[in-house]
Scaffold this active site. Structure first.
Site, mmCIF file in Angstrom:
data_model
loop_
_atom_site.group_PDB
_atom_site.id
_atom_site.type_symbol
_atom_site.label_atom_id
_atom_site.label_comp_id
_atom_site.label_asym_id
_atom_site.label_seq_id
_atom_site.Cartn_x
_atom_site.Cartn_y
_atom_site.Cartn_z
ATOM 1 N N GLY A 165 -10.719 -21.922 9.378
ATOM 2 C CA GLY A 165 -11.531 -20.863 8.390
ATOM 3 C C GLY A 165 -13.142 -20.529 8.696
ATOM 4 N N GLY A 221 -10.508 -19.335 15.026
ATOM 5 C CA GLY A 221 -9.343 -18.843 15.221
ATOM 6 C C GLY A 221 -9.171 -17.211 14.929
ATOM 7 N N SER A 222 -8.976 -16.822 13.699
ATOM 8 C CA SER A 222 -9.002 -15.548 13.291
ATOM 9 C C SER A 222 -10.469 -14.896 13.136
ATOM 10 C CB SER A 222 -8.386 -15.149 12.099
ATOM 11 O OG SER A 222 -7.048 -16.203 11.948
ATOM 12 N N LYS A 225 -0.636 -23.390 21.703
ATOM 13 C CA LYS A 225 -0.148 -24.490 20.778
ATOM 14 C C LYS A 225 1.282 -24.543 20.711
ATOM 15 C CE LYS A 225 -3.462 -22.316 17.166
ATOM 16 N NZ LYS A 225 -4.236 -23.426 17.060
ATOM 17 N N ARG A 247 -15.746 -34.006 5.571
ATOM 18 C CA ARG A 247 -16.371 -35.230 4.800
ATOM 19 C C ARG A 247 -15.440 -36.218 4.640
ATOM 20 N NH1 ARG A 247 -21.267 -33.511 4.134
ATOM 21 N NH2 ARG A 247 -21.753 -31.402 2.969
ATOM 22 N N ASP A 283 -9.332 -18.480 19.603
ATOM 23 C CA ASP A 283 -8.139 -17.840 19.569
ATOM 24 C C ASP A 283 -8.167 -16.502 20.443
ATOM 25 O OD1 ASP A 283 -7.350 -20.257 18.274
ATOM 26 O OD2 ASP A 283 -6.450 -19.378 16.628
#
Lengths: 327, 195
Positions: free
Chosen positions: A249, A270-271, A87, A171, A30
Site C-alpha cells: 500500500g 508494489g503497484s 514471487k 504497530r 515491483d
C-alpha cells in the site's frame, strides 16, 4: 580461476540473512518488464521484484494468481545488475524450486499470489537461496523465521495504495515485542503455545480427531523448541532477528518515511511506482524519502518531485483481503 | 559510518565489540550528507556493503554529493583509516568521481553470480594472524592488484582484500561474523589501541 568447491559453503543461514542485510535502508520495486527493471535500477532501487502483473492488476483481474512466466523472469535477470526477487505462492515449494533454478536471488513467498497450501508454508531451510515472507503480527513472523525466512515484511494490503494495513502490521509486531519484554514466564509460555498452534491448523479439519506429531518443519516438539528460541532472541534484541521491511500500500514518499519511522529497515513498493502518473520520478522520490526519512525538508522535496500517486482503495470495500491469506 | 544504504548496523555492532575488546570509547558518526563530514571529527571511516548502484545514486553528484566530497577528503587525509566492505570496496577501487582510485585494484561488480553462488570460505590472511572466515554475498571480485595496493586476504589463490596504507577494501563481510579482527585493526589504526 578454478576453485576447489569443497572449500566453499553455499546457502547457509548467515548468507541468507546477510543478503537481506545488504538491502537495509533500500527500496525494492515491483517490475513487470525489463524496461521497468531498468527504471527501478536507475532510480536507486536495491532490488527488483519480477512479476507478470503488479498487485493492483492482480486484484483487478481476479482468478488464480500464480508464479510468473520463466521467460519474463529471465528477461529481467538479464537486464538488471541489481538483485532480482520473484514471487511464489504460499506453500508452493515447486514454484520456488523453479525460481531458484531460474537464478533469482530471493523468493517472496507471497500472499499477493493465490495460496497453494492451506496449512503449511514452504520449508525454506531446504533451499540454497533466501526467502522473504509477509506477516501481520509477531506470531506469523516467528513461524516464518522458524520455517527459514531470512527476511520479513509487513503484508499490508497490496495493490491498494493504502498504507493503513502496513501500519497496523508494523504497530502490532512492535507492540507484541514490547509486551514480550514486559510479560512474565506464564504469558511467555502462552505466546509460544499460541504460535506453535499456527502449525497445527490441519487438526481442525480432521474428522477423526487427528493428533499431529510432525510438520514439514520438524516434530511438534522441535517447533516448540524453535519458536521458544526465536521468541527469546526477539525479546533480548527488542526486534525481529531478521531484516524487516514494510510492504503493502505504499504510494508516496511520505508513506515510505512514515513506515521507516516505525522502525522498518526498508520499503517494498508494489503497484505504487508503475501505477503512478510518472513512474520515473515516483521511483526516485520514494528512494530519496526512504534514505532521508528523518529529514522533513527532504521528504517535502521528494513529495514535490513526483506527479500524481496511484489511485487508492478503501480497505473496507475490497472483495479480496490478501493480508488474511496464509498465516 | 557511511550511512547511504546497506549493512550498516552489523558494522556498528562489530565496532562496538571491537571497542569493548580494546577498552576504548567509541562514537559513531552517521554520514548521510556532505555537511556531516565537516561537523564531526572523524578518526576512521567504514564503507558498508549494500548495493553500489544505489549508493552512487543517493550519494553521487546527482544525489546529495556525499561520495565525491568524501573521496576528495580522503585523498587529502591519507592517515584516516578506512574499512570498506563489498559495495564499499567497489566505491574505493572505482570511485567514478573523476579522481584516481583510492585502492588500486581492478574490480568487477557481482563477480561470482547470483545469490545461489554466494559462499563462505576460509581465507588466508597473513597480516591478520593466519585465517579468517570469509562471507561473500553477491560479492565483487578483484581482477588485479596495482600501484601501492597489497593483497592481504586470499581465497585460495585469489586476492579478496587489498590494503593501501591504512585503507582496506575487502570483497567479503567481516561484520557478519563474530571475528572482530578487521574492526579491531581499524580502531587501533585510529589511535584507539589503548586509553
Amino acid at each position: 580461476m578454478a576453485f576447489d568447491m569443497t572449500e566453499m559453503r553455499h546457502g547457509t543461514e548467515l548468507l541468507k540473512r546477510g543478503f537481506a542485510k545488504m538491502q537495509e535502508g533500500g527500496v525494492i520495486m515491483d517490475v513487470v518488464t525489463p524496461e521497468q527493471a531498468q527504471v527501478a535500477e536507475d532510480a536507486g532501487a536495491t532490488s527488483v521484484m519480477a512479476l507478470e502483473r503488479v498487485p493492483a492488476d492482480i486484484r483487478a483481474a481476479g482468478g488464480v494468481a500464480r508464479m510468473s512466466h520463466p521467460d519474463l523472469i529471465k528477461g529481467i535477470i538479464e537486464t538488471t545488475s541489481i538483485p532480482v526477487m520473484a514471487k511464489a505462492r504460499i506453500g508452493h515449494s515447486e514454484e520456488a524450486r523453479v525460481l531458484e533454478a531460474l537464478g533469482v536471488d530471493m523468493v517472496d513467498e507471497s500472499e499477493v499470489l493465490t495460496p497453494a497450501d492451506p496449512f503449511y508454508h514452504i520449508p525454506k531451510n531446504d533451499f540454497t537461496i533466501p526467502f522473504v515472507c509477509g506477516c501481520t503480527n509477531l506470531g506469523e513472523a516467528v513461524r516464518r523465521i522458524f520455517e527459514g525466512a531470512a527476511m520479513m515484511r509487513t503484508k499490508g494490503e497490496a495493490g491498494t495504495g493504502n498504507v493503513v494495513s502496513a501500519m497496523q502490521h508494523a504497530r502490532l509486531v512492535a507492540q507484541e515485542i514490547d509486551w514480550l519484554q514486559r510479560c512474565d514466564d506464564e504469558d511467555f509460555g502462552f505466546a509460544v503455545e499460541q504460535i506453535v498452534g499456527g502449525f497445527m491448523k490441519i487438526e481442525e479439519m480432521s474428522e477423526i480427531a487427528l493428533e499431529l506429531e510432525t510438520t514439514p518443519f520438524g516434530t511438534i516438539e522441535e517447533c516448540i523448541e524453535g519458536v521458544n528460541e526465536i521468541l527469546t532472541q526477539v525479546t533480548s534484541m527488542g526486534r525481529l532477528p531478521v531484516v524487516t521491511f514494510s510492504a503493502g500500500g505504499i504510494a508516496t514518499p511520505a508513506d515510505a518515511a512514515l513506515l521507516m519511522q516505525t522502525g522498518m529497515d526498508g520499503i517494498f513498493v508494489g503497484s505504487g511506482i508503475f501505477k503512478s502518473e510518472d513512474p520515473v520520478t515516483t521511483a526516485q522520490a520514494i528512494v530519496h524519502a526512504t534514505h532521508h526519512f528523518k529529514d522533513p525538508e527532504k521528504i517535502a522535496e521528494a513529495s514535490a518531485m513526483m506527479a500524481a500517486p496511484m489511485p487508492g482503495l478503501e480497505i473496507e470495500t475490497l472483495d479480496v483481503r490478501m493480508e488474511n491469506r496464509g498465516n | 559510518m557511511v550511512m547511504l544504504q546497506g549493512a550498516r548496523h552489523a558494522h556498528i555492532a562489530a565496532l562496538e565489540n571491537a571497542a569493548r575488546h580494546l577498552k576504548v570509547s567509541l562514537e559513531i558518526i552517521e554520514l548521510r550528507a556532505p555537511e556531516e563530514l565537516t561537523t564531526g571529527q572523524l578518526d576512521a571511516i567504514v564503507f558498508p556493503g549494500g548495493e553500489s548502484t544505489t549508493m552512487r545514486l543517493t550519494g553521487g553528484i546527482e544525489g546529495n554529493g556525499l561520495l565525491p566530497t568524501l573521496f576528495s577528503w580522503l585523498r587529502t587525509n591519507r592517515d584516516c583509516p578506512v574499512l570498506a566492505t563489498c559495495a564499499g570496496a567497489i566505491l574505493m577501487a572505482d570511485p567514478q568521481d573523476g579522481g584516481p582510485p583510492l585502492v588500486n585494484g581492478e574490480i568487477n561488480r557481482n563477480g561470482y553470480g547470483s545469490q545461489a553462488e554466494s559462499f563462505q570460505a576460509e581465507l588466508q590472511t597473513p597480516e591478520f594472524g593466519g585465517t579468517f572466515p570469509g562471507v561473500f554475498i553477491r560479492a565483487p571480485r578483484f581482477k588485479s592488484v596495482a600501484g601501492d595496493g597489497i593483497g592481504i586476504a586470499y581465497n585460495q589463490d585469489e586476492v579478496v582484500a587489498i590494503r593501501e596504507g591504512c585503507w582496506i577494501a575487502a570483497t567479503f563481510h567481516p561484520e557478519l561474523t563474530d571475528d572482530i579482527r578487521f574492526h579491531t585493526w581499524l580502531l587501533a589504526q585510529a589511535g584507539g589501541d589503548s586509553e
